[in-house]
Design a protein around this motif. Structure first.
Motif, PDB file in Angstrom:
ATOM      1  N   TYR A 290       0.813  -1.228   0.000  1.00 27.21           N
ATOM      2  CA  TYR A 290       0.000   0.000   0.000  1.00 27.21           C
ATOM      3  C   TYR A 290       0.841   1.271   0.000  1.00 27.21           C
ATOM      4  O   TYR A 290       0.325   2.345   0.299  1.00 27.21           O
ATOM      5  N   VAL A 291       2.118   1.168  -0.312  1.00 27.23           N
ATOM      6  CA  VAL A 291       2.988   2.346  -0.317  1.00 27.23           C
ATOM      7  C   VAL A 291       3.828   2.391  -1.580  1.00 27.23           C
ATOM      8  O   VAL A 291       4.111   1.375  -2.207  1.00 27.23           O
ATOM      9  N   ALA A 292       4.216   3.625  -1.923  1.00 25.92           N
ATOM     10  CA  ALA A 292       5.172   3.849  -3.003  1.00 25.92           C
ATOM     11  C   ALA A 292       6.513   4.195  -2.374  1.00 25.92           C
ATOM     12  O   ALA A 292       6.571   4.875  -1.342  1.00 25.92           O
ATOM     13  N   THR A 293       7.599   3.712  -2.974  1.00 26.54           N
ATOM     14  CA  THR A 293       8.932   3.994  -2.436  1.00 26.54           C
ATOM     15  C   THR A 293       9.824   4.557  -3.535  1.00 26.54           C
ATOM     16  O   THR A 293       9.758   4.121  -4.686  1.00 26.54           O
ATOM     17  N   VAL A 294      10.628   5.537  -3.151  1.00 24.54           N
ATOM     18  CA  VAL A 294      11.654   6.084  -4.037  1.00 24.54           C
ATOM     19  C   VAL A 294      12.961   6.054  -3.265  1.00 24.54           C
ATOM     20  O   VAL A 294      13.097   6.710  -2.226  1.00 24.54           O
ATOM     21  N   PHE A 358      18.801   7.083   0.770  1.00 27.75           N
ATOM     22  CA  PHE A 358      17.627   7.755   1.333  1.00 27.75           C
ATOM     23  C   PHE A 358      16.399   7.145   0.678  1.00 27.75           C
ATOM     24  O   PHE A 358      16.236   7.218  -0.552  1.00 27.75           O
ATOM     25  N   LYS A 359      15.536   6.531   1.492  1.00 30.16           N
ATOM     26  CA  LYS A 359      14.337   5.869   0.978  1.00 30.16           C
ATOM     27  C   LYS A 359      13.097   6.618   1.455  1.00 30.16           C
ATOM     28  O   LYS A 359      12.820   6.685   2.649  1.00 30.16           O
ATOM     29  N   VAL A 360      12.361   7.197   0.505  1.00 32.15           N
ATOM     30  CA  VAL A 360      11.137   7.944   0.820  1.00 32.15           C
ATOM     31  C   VAL A 360       9.958   7.005   0.625  1.00 32.15           C
ATOM     32  O   VAL A 360       9.787   6.408  -0.437  1.00 32.15           O
ATOM     33  N   ILE A 361       9.124   6.897   1.648  1.00 30.29           N
ATOM     34  CA  ILE A 361       7.952   5.998   1.612  1.00 30.29           C
ATOM     35  C   ILE A 361       6.691   6.867   1.701  1.00 30.29           C
ATOM     36  O   ILE A 361       6.529   7.649   2.643  1.00 30.29           O
ATOM     37  N   LEU A 362       5.818   6.723   0.706  1.00 26.35           N
ATOM     38  CA  LEU A 362       4.596   7.523   0.633  1.00 26.35           C
ATOM     39  C   LEU A 362       3.382   6.622   0.457  1.00 26.35           C
ATOM     40  O   LEU A 362       3.453   5.639  -0.314  1.00 26.35           O
ATOM     41  N   PRO A 363       2.267   6.935   1.112  1.00 22.34           N
ATOM     42  CA  PRO A 363       1.055   6.128   0.932  1.00 22.34           C
ATOM     43  C   PRO A 363       0.493   6.332  -0.476  1.00 22.34           C
ATOM     44  O   PRO A 363       0.624   7.389  -1.071  1.00 22.34           O
TER      45      PRO A 363
END
Length: 364
Positions: A290-294, A358-363
């Motif tokens: 359920y999340v997007a990661t960059v 650096f890992k950005v996690i967004l719903p």
């Protein structure tokens, strides 16, 4: 009896009141019975018998007993309440000490006669006051640090800009080429000041929950592809390659595109600034449940492990010289984290000899 009731201060007071009333009634009844017995066994001519007969005949028995009940009720209540009175005198001295900031004061020892809630509330009040005082001191310290650091960061380019403008004002240049060189430097310093002021405003909005998000459904792949292309001139200048890897073909999220762009601009700028020239920068986009990661990876010197938890603090930099040559304002990552937090996301950081990530996690 339930502990909630037995430990209640109100119930204890009522209990003392009722007990003192019962004792006063019993005592008054006993005294009245004793006096009646004396009256009954006295001769009619005795002054005691005559006095009691006149009193009973004129006022009645109740008018004699009632004052006795009131008197003994007061006496017994004070006697039963004496331990509480002593304790609350100590409590008063403790609260006075706490109000004066003397938090080392000792809380009176617990007593079976005093409700447990009194001790718990007093101890809680002490802890809360101590916490609030320490928090206020910390805020003041951070405020002073902020003023000091911002003053330093503003003064450096401002002094340089004034110096070059003064040279132009005094005509201390050989030709137009040198004049334009001075103008370019002054413009660069002014733009840097403008960026810092904008960062401060942005950070203040985040801290005061004043940041307005204009969320839309956006394609994260397209946004990151566009951002990577914007960095091509900088990567070519440094001689590194920025690779874009899509593990999931189309990742859509509900977010503010301008704010999210700002997050990745800050992280990519750091990757380019601190990454080594012989290692590529990787941008990996993926979707997990359920999340997007960059994830943005770069080589270079690793970040000390003790510094990682501090990276998102305002005005924090791993290097302590606070030079614009080795770092920015120190607000970029703090702003990035604030924006990600406002989107109910998170940022994870890891660093070792091989890479910094650096890992950005967004719903979604």
């Amino acid at each position: 009896m339930n502990n909630k009731w037995t430990n209640s201060l109100h119930i204890r007071v009522i209990f003392v009141f009722v007990n003192s009333l019962l004792l006063s009634i019993i005592t008054s009844a006993a005294i009245s019975a004793m006096l009646y017995n004396v009256y009954k066994n006295s001769y009619a001519t005795d002054w005691i018998a005559i006095t009691m007969h006149k009193y009973y005949y004129s006022y009645g028995l109740s008018s004699f007993i009632f004052p006795l009940v009131i008197f003994f009720h007061f006496v017994y209540f004070i006697w039963l309440f004496r331990k509480w009175s002593t304790y609350f005198t100590k409590v008063e001295s403790v609260t006075k000490a706490l109000s004066e900031g003397r938090f080392e004061v000792e809380i009176p020892k617990q007593s079976k006669k005093i409700p447990v809630s009194v001790f718990e509330n007093l101890e809680l009040m002490k802890e809360q006051l101590d916490y609030l005082i320490k928090k206020e001191k910390k805020i003041n310290r951070l405020k002073n640090e902020l003023i000091t650091n911002v003053s330093h960061d503003l003064r450096t380019p401002l002094t340089s800009m004034i110096g070059y403008l003064q040279l132009i004002e005094d005509n201390h240049y050989k030709d137009e080429v040198e004049l334009m060189y001075y103008v370019d430097i002054a413009l660069e310093k002014s733009l840097r000041l403008n960026r810092m002021v904008n960062d401060l405003f942005e950070y203040t909005k985040l801290q005061n929950d004043e940041l307005v998000l204009n969320k839309i459904n956006l394609n994260l792949n397209e946004l990151m592809r566009q951002l990577v292309s914007q960095f091509l001139p900088d990567t070519d200048k440094k001689g590194v390659c920025m690779k874009f890897e899509e593990k999931y073909p189309k990742v859509n999220i509900n977010a503010d595109p301008d704010k999210i762009m700002r997050v990745f601009e800050n992280i990519l700028s750091n990757a380019l600034k601190y990454g080594s020239e012989d290692k590529d920068i990787k941008v990996i986009i993926n979707q997990e449940e359920y999340v997007a990661t960059v994830e943005i990876e770069n080589g270079g010197n690793p970040i000390p492990q003790e510094a990682i938890p501090l990276l998102f603090n305002r005005l924090y930099r791993v290097e302590s010289s606070r030079s614009f040559e080795t770092g920015g304002t120190g607000l970029g990552l703090a702003i990035a984290k604030g924006i990600v937090d406002s989107h109910n996301g998170s940022i994870e950081v890891s660093s070792n000899e091989q890479k910094t990530s650096f890992k950005v996690i967004l719903p979604l």
